[in-house]
Motif scaffolding. Structure first.
Motif, mmCIF file in Angstrom:
data_model
loop_
_atom_site.group_PDB
_atom_site.id
_atom_site.type_symbol
_atom_site.label_atom_id
_atom_site.label_comp_id
_atom_site.label_asym_id
_atom_site.label_seq_id
_atom_site.Cartn_x
_atom_site.Cartn_y
_atom_site.Cartn_z
ATOM 1 N N UNK A 228 0.824 -1.204 0.000
ATOM 2 C CA UNK A 228 0.000 0.000 0.000
ATOM 3 C C UNK A 228 0.864 1.262 0.000
ATOM 4 N N UNK A 229 1.952 1.241 0.752
ATOM 5 C CA UNK A 229 2.857 2.393 0.800
ATOM 6 C C UNK A 229 3.469 2.644 -0.575
ATOM 7 N N UNK A 230 3.871 1.581 -1.262
ATOM 8 C CA UNK A 230 4.423 1.733 -2.613
ATOM 9 C C UNK A 230 3.384 2.332 -3.550
ATOM 10 N N UNK A 231 2.137 1.891 -3.428
ATOM 11 C CA UNK A 231 1.074 2.450 -4.261
ATOM 12 C C UNK A 231 0.877 3.929 -3.952
ATOM 13 N N UNK A 232 0.907 4.288 -2.688
ATOM 14 C CA UNK A 232 0.751 5.700 -2.317
ATOM 15 C C UNK A 232 1.892 6.540 -2.873
ATOM 16 N N UNK A 233 3.098 5.995 -2.846
ATOM 17 C CA UNK A 233 4.245 6.725 -3.390
ATOM 18 C C UNK A 233 4.064 6.968 -4.884
ATOM 19 N N UNK A 234 3.550 5.962 -5.588
ATOM 20 C CA UNK A 234 3.314 6.137 -7.026
ATOM 21 C C UNK A 234 2.240 7.190 -7.275
ATOM 22 N N UNK A 235 1.175 7.152 -6.489
ATOM 23 C CA UNK A 235 0.123 8.167 -6.620
ATOM 24 C C UNK A 235 0.696 9.567 -6.421
ATOM 25 N N UNK A 236 1.438 9.732 -5.332
ATOM 26 C CA UNK A 236 1.987 11.053 -5.020
ATOM 27 C C UNK A 236 2.966 11.517 -6.089
ATOM 28 N N UNK A 237 3.772 10.592 -6.619
ATOM 29 C CA UNK A 237 4.780 10.958 -7.625
ATOM 30 C C UNK A 237 4.135 11.433 -8.921
ATOM 31 N N UNK A 238 3.100 10.720 -9.400
ATOM 32 C CA UNK A 238 2.484 11.138 -10.670
ATOM 33 C C UNK A 238 1.664 12.413 -10.491
ATOM 34 N N UNK A 239 1.117 12.628 -9.304
ATOM 35 C CA UNK A 239 0.383 13.875 -9.062
ATOM 36 C C UNK A 239 1.356 15.052 -8.977
ATOM 37 N N UNK A 240 2.508 14.836 -8.352
ATOM 38 C CA UNK A 240 3.538 15.883 -8.350
ATOM 39 C C UNK A 240 4.018 16.154 -9.771
ATOM 40 N N UNK A 241 4.119 15.077 -10.568
ATOM 41 C CA UNK A 241 4.523 15.252 -11.963
ATOM 42 C C UNK A 241 3.504 16.039 -12.761
ATOM 43 N N UNK A 242 2.219 15.755 -12.548
ATOM 44 C CA UNK A 242 1.168 16.499 -13.249
ATOM 45 C C UNK A 242 1.196 17.972 -12.855
ATOM 46 N N UNK A 243 1.424 18.236 -11.582
ATOM 47 C CA UNK A 243 1.542 19.616 -11.108
ATOM 48 C C UNK A 243 2.725 20.303 -11.780
ATOM 49 N N UNK A 244 3.836 19.607 -11.870
ATOM 50 C CA UNK A 244 5.027 20.153 -12.522
ATOM 51 C C UNK A 244 4.765 20.445 -13.996
#
Length: 377
Positions: A228-244
């Motif tokens: 679950x933590x790995x999934x959360x990290x992926x979610x956060x990373x792609x959302x940060x990428x979309x923001x960027x």
């Protein structure tokens, strides 16, 4: 940002874009520089009514997406947040909502309900200070003591920790990972504000000095939260990428207009061959950033076997070339691009901050190399 959007997704994106342009224009963003929270909770509550907080939560809990992929929907909103340099803990609030929804535990239902309504905030305590600051490294201890869980350690940076009512804490129990939902006012928990490069996003160091909570505060399985933590990290990373990518798009559009409006020796800057070449480079980086982050969003949403590779490739690319693009945009503006009164620095700050969150380009390139090597062996 997704090239092919459904009519519902376009309505969601356009509504948020118009709302942000109206409620938090750049002049107001500058005024938030000295605001303790960096954003207005009432504005966040109104944003929740537009769907900002519910896209990753299950329908049974009051969430729901406008398309088949709540993550794709949310990435559109993250893009607009970046394009407007908008305030608010969009990524971490949704990551916590997704975690609570996935746990399916009625114990946390009131907290999830308040998050979806925008009445309260929650943040994810994942990253740690040196020497435990490597991507995915977790040293905070979650020990069991009778019917309680005791947390000891430090987390930083934690977004909007001072404004959050609850903190989702990732810690270590034996050889496994555990996630615990901790009230922000728990005994032994202290929050120390940090300085932030972004004008509106606030971060803090959170210390857990033998913070004791009931075993019911555990989200998921004790010691079994690694997946679950790995999934959360992926979610956060792609959302940060979309923001960027949203910030990259805004900076590029601002710079392209400038090259046509600014005259030098009786000619617009855009007419010079060297400027044309540089703008072409910027556009190639921008289009590639759109493509790779969109691919990562689709992979994470679908649970693809390529998700880990695409997420790291996207985070590394947007972090590296987002910074390059923003710096070139400043140079193409000349002296005015260095002033606080110009809007360009708002996007430069956003891109530079996102580069450091949820893994730097170097860390994600290393992770990508490890994945490739593992597949070959």
């Amino acid at each position: 940002m997704l090239l092919e959007r459904s009519s519902e997704q376009e309505v969601l994106r356009d509504t948020t874009a118009r709302f942000l342009a109206s409620e938090v224009p750049v002049d107001k963003i500058r005024c938030l520089r000295d605001d303790d929270a960096g954003f207005d909770l009432d504005l966040w509550r109104r944003g929740a009514e537009l769907g900002w907080t519910s896209l990753l939560a299950p329908e049974a809990s009051g969430g729901g997406a406008v398309s088949e992929s709540g993550l794709a929907d949310l990435s559109l909103l993250a893009h607009e947040f970046g394009a407007h340099a908008a305030p608010g803990p969009l990524a971490v609030t949704n990551v916590v909502a997704a975690a609570l929804g996935a746990a399916g535990d009625d114990t946390h239902a009131p907290v999830l309900e308040s998050l979806l309504a925008g009445d309260a905030l929650a943040s994810w305590c994942f990253a740690e200070p040196p020497p435990a600051d490597g991507l995915g490294q977790v040293d905070l201890r979650c020990a069991t003591d009778g019917g309680d869980v005791v947390l000891t350690g430090v987390k930083r940076p934690v977004e909007s920790a001072a404004q959050a009512g609850h903190l989702l804490v990732t810690g270590r129990t034996g050889d496994g990972l555990t996630q615990v939902l901790v009230p922000a006012d728990a005994a032994g928990l202290s929050i120390e504000p940090m300085r932030s490069l972004d004008l509106t996003r606030r971060f803090a160091t959170v210390r857990f000095d033998k913070v004791r909570v009931p075993a019911g505060a555990v989200v998921g399985e004790l010691g079994g939260a690694a997946e679950q933590v790995e999934h959360q990290l992926r979610l956060a990373a792609v959302l940060a990428g979309a923001d960027t990518v949203g910030a990259m798009q805004a900076a590029f559009d601002l710079t392209l207009r400038w090259t046509f409006d600014r005259y030098s020796f009786g000619r617009p800057l855009a007419s010079y061959q060297e400027i044309k070449h540089r703008v072409a480079d910027l556009l190639s980086w921008l289009e590639a950033a759109h493509a790779i982050n969109d691919a990562a969003v689709v992979a994470v949403a679908s649970g693809s076997s390529d998700a880990a590779r695409l997420v790291s490739a996207a985070k590394a690319f947007t972090g590296e070339y987002g910074s390059e693009l923003a710096q070139d945009c400043v140079q193409l503006h000349g002296g005015i691009g260095l002033t606080f009164e110009h809007d360009l620095h708002l996007y430069l700050r956003r891109i530079a901050l996102n580069r450091t969150l949820f893994g730097t380009p170097v860390e994600h390139r290393r992770r990508l190399a490890d994945l490739v090597e593992k597949e070959r062996s």
